[in-house]
Design a protein around this motif. Sequence first.
Motif, PDB file in Angstrom:
ATOM      1  N   HIS A   1      -2.872   2.198  11.273  1.00 33.37           N
ATOM      2  CA  HIS A   1      -4.008   2.888  11.374  1.00 33.37           C
ATOM      3  C   HIS A   1      -4.796   2.349  12.814  1.00 33.37           C
ATOM      4  O   HIS A   1      -5.222   3.413  13.676  1.00 33.37           O
ATOM      5  CB  HIS A   1      -4.885   2.732  10.388  1.00 33.37           C
TER       6      HIS A   1
ATOM      7  N   MET B   1      -0.931   9.664   8.704  1.00 26.34           N
ATOM      8  CA  MET B   1      -0.330   8.468   9.227  1.00 26.34           C
ATOM      9  C   MET B   1       0.928   8.121   8.942  1.00 26.34           C
ATOM     10  O   MET B   1       1.783   8.228   7.864  1.00 26.34           O
ATOM     11  CB  MET B   1      -1.244   7.369   8.380  1.00 26.34           C
TER      12      MET B   1
ATOM     13  N   SER C   1       0.230  -1.018   7.257  1.00 29.86           N
ATOM     14  CA  SER C   1      -0.645   0.384   7.414  1.00 29.86           C
ATOM     15  C   SER C   1      -1.809   0.106   8.130  1.00 29.86           C
ATOM     16  O   SER C   1      -2.582   1.140   8.767  1.00 29.86           O
ATOM     17  CB  SER C   1      -0.979   1.078   5.927  1.00 29.86           C
ATOM     18  N   ARG C   2      -2.638  -0.966   7.867  1.00 24.57           N
ATOM     19  CA  ARG C   2      -3.732  -1.111   8.662  1.00 24.57           C
ATOM     20  C   ARG C   2      -3.627  -1.452  10.187  1.00 24.57           C
ATOM     21  O   ARG C   2      -4.413  -0.717  10.930  1.00 24.57           O
ATOM     22  CB  ARG C   2      -4.535  -2.451   8.235  1.00 24.57           C
TER      23      ARG C   2
ATOM     24  N   ARG D   1      -7.590  -5.579  18.073  1.00 25.72           N
ATOM     25  CA  ARG D   1      -7.965  -5.280  16.854  1.00 25.72           C
ATOM     26  C   ARG D   1      -6.947  -5.717  16.027  1.00 25.72           C
ATOM     27  O   ARG D   1      -7.349  -6.223  15.005  1.00 25.72           O
ATOM     28  CB  ARG D   1      -8.072  -3.670  16.739  1.00 25.72           C
TER      29      ARG D   1
ATOM     30  N   ASN E   1       0.881  -1.071  -0.137  1.00 27.30           N
ATOM     31  CA  ASN E   1       0.061  -0.090   0.002  1.00 27.30           C
ATOM     32  C   ASN E   1       1.022   1.236  -0.151  1.00 27.30           C
ATOM     33  O   ASN E   1       1.974   1.320   0.690  1.00 27.30           O
ATOM     34  CB  ASN E   1      -0.721  -0.079   1.260  1.00 27.30           C
TER      35      ASN E   1
END
Lengths: 595, 122
Positions: free
Chosen positions: A245, A174, A241-242, A571, A50
């Motif tokens: 985040h 981010m 990146s997830r 998460r 990404n």
Amino acid sequence: MLISFSFLGYRLVDLQVLRHGELSNTARDNTVRTIVREPRRGDILDVRGNLMATSLFVKTICADPGMIGSYGPHLARALAPCLELDEALLLGKLEPKLFKGAEGQMRTNRYVVLKRKVTREKWEEIRDVLEKVDLGEVKGNFSRKQRQMIRGVRRAIFADGMEDQLRVYPGRRMASHILGFVGGADHDGKEGIESVLDSKLTGTRGWRVTETNSKGHEVVSLRHQDVAARNGLNARLTIDSRVQHIVETELNKAMIKYRPQGVTAVVVRPSTGEIIAMANRPDFDPNRPGDFPAGHRRNRAVTDIAEPGSTFKAVTVAAALNERQVSLRTVFDCERGSFSYGGRRLHDHHPYHRLSVKEIITKSSNIGSAKVALRLGSPKLYHYIRQFGFGERTRISLPGEVRGTVHRLNKWNKLSITRVPMGHEVAATPIQMVMMASAIANKGKLMRPMLLRQLEDERGQVVVKYHPEAVRQTVTPDTARKVTEALKTVVQSGGTATRAALEYYTVAGKTGTAQKAGRGGYIPGKYYSAFVGFFPADRPALCIYVALDEPAGEYYGGLTAAPVFKAISERAASYLGIKPDLVPQGSIASRSGGR
Amino acid sequence: MNRKKRSSTVRFGPALKAVVICLVTCSLGMGYVWQKQQINSLGQQIKENEIVLEELKRENKRRGDNLAYLMSPQELDARLRQLNLDLVVPKPEQIVVLQELRGINSVYRSKTEISSVRTASR
């Protein structure tokens, strides 16, 4: 006739022989063009490809005030909204200015930059506006020459032939501290990965030597040299990146809930040292770094040090277990919460009588850890502190990393042996703390933090691949297992971090609450609260460090950092598909026998 | 008689040669010009194709960047909030991991594994 031919002959010799060099140079200058071909700066990608940073070719919009003449106000009015500039300011730039040339004659300026970093789409829009702007030629009865001059006015606003680049960070804020930003005329990396990998990301310029016709168009058949630019390499990070985040949204919530001065979190894969996420608050937007104070651009995870507090007890116990000075069942008298040593008193948060080494970790007893260290001795404790990487840089691929503070053994005073084991008189960065915990999770093997996975060319071919790098074996795998056993109890009932317990995973971790040190000693009411833990405890997939700098209200690590750890873990585990090692009571699986 | 004979015979040879030489020279000249014209024309085509290629590359990059933006976690989160889908993170017991099937033996093994997972989640 003869005279005429003689004159023509002389002229021929004059042009072809006597002035050959000068005229051929003039002819070459008129037709030969050398065009520099700029390389595109490489992209920065996350572990899954990404996009985290990319570059666009953009235009520099310029004007020739000498050609504009009295049409400045018309153009300024039409272009100001498009260029997002103040109309008066734009008009000022468009007005011709007279200056004295090198030979003393008066001249007007022919080149002025109106705006830099304008995207191609914006330039098309500007061209549209220029085409449609009313310069009076519709109503007025102009001669052919005047119309030609008006056409020249429209051409007086142009894009510079030399393309510039604009660095774009699609994720906005981010991972801003990891990525850094670029700046300056040469588009250099200024901080973060942009700075560390600047030479790899930049690429190499190409060029083209060619000739043009009378209209200025290139004659391709007369190209003399054509060397393509070599674009910069793309950098693929270990960051996901997830997960990044997830960490950042949880840090945002922590900033609202606990109102600290700052908060830091680092997520590491213990077996390889890969950093999956790293975030700090406050942060900044790398698309416009100048809008933020310098303090916001600091990557606290590598540049800031703090006393680790009780999280450091894991090092003390690991050292004593590895030296076989104690076992998890060895019992120490914790003096009912007040222990006098070297003329000073050491206190526990709660009075404890007799605690085993395991319970010292569970309850986070200062006196207990001091007594473990007294049995171990200063030289051994110092040796293990250095073994776990404190007092040296982790060599993470980020600029500005500090080594922290570990005083040399000869600088230790009488009290140091009781203060250092509970994380006082030493200072460490968050990255050192998370790598220490990762070493325990990784059977005692300390890894170098890994932020770069590979460098690729623009077609995706791997040019350089980075591999996990073991720094050293800090303690034996058996010792690491025993420390993990002790750390598991911290999140269980009776431990200091029950709020870090996960429903589906066994967590091993340690809280830390350290009073902040100032110039005159410790500052009352200012704390640094942390939690470092990993899960599943026996097959660790993730190690996470969370620290809050001066939380308002509740300040214990177990009450502030531990819930943030839990939220991130839940998460991240779900997203990464980490296999659970616990079957919660009352769940469908447990009712069916927990198979 | 001799004069008569001489005047009526081979005067065509040199003339033919001259014509041939002229034709060859002309055709060489024409060929040269034609070749130059072709080079220029191909050069123009190359230039046009370079511009098209550059444009396509730029468009490809723009679309790639747009895709990256649409797939970014922030954008997806924002869309979820906007669409109000009430999506929540699944619990591990709600997740069934399917094995990739390769060959008959592995098919059999995978089926038993999948069935055991189902039994466990019931």
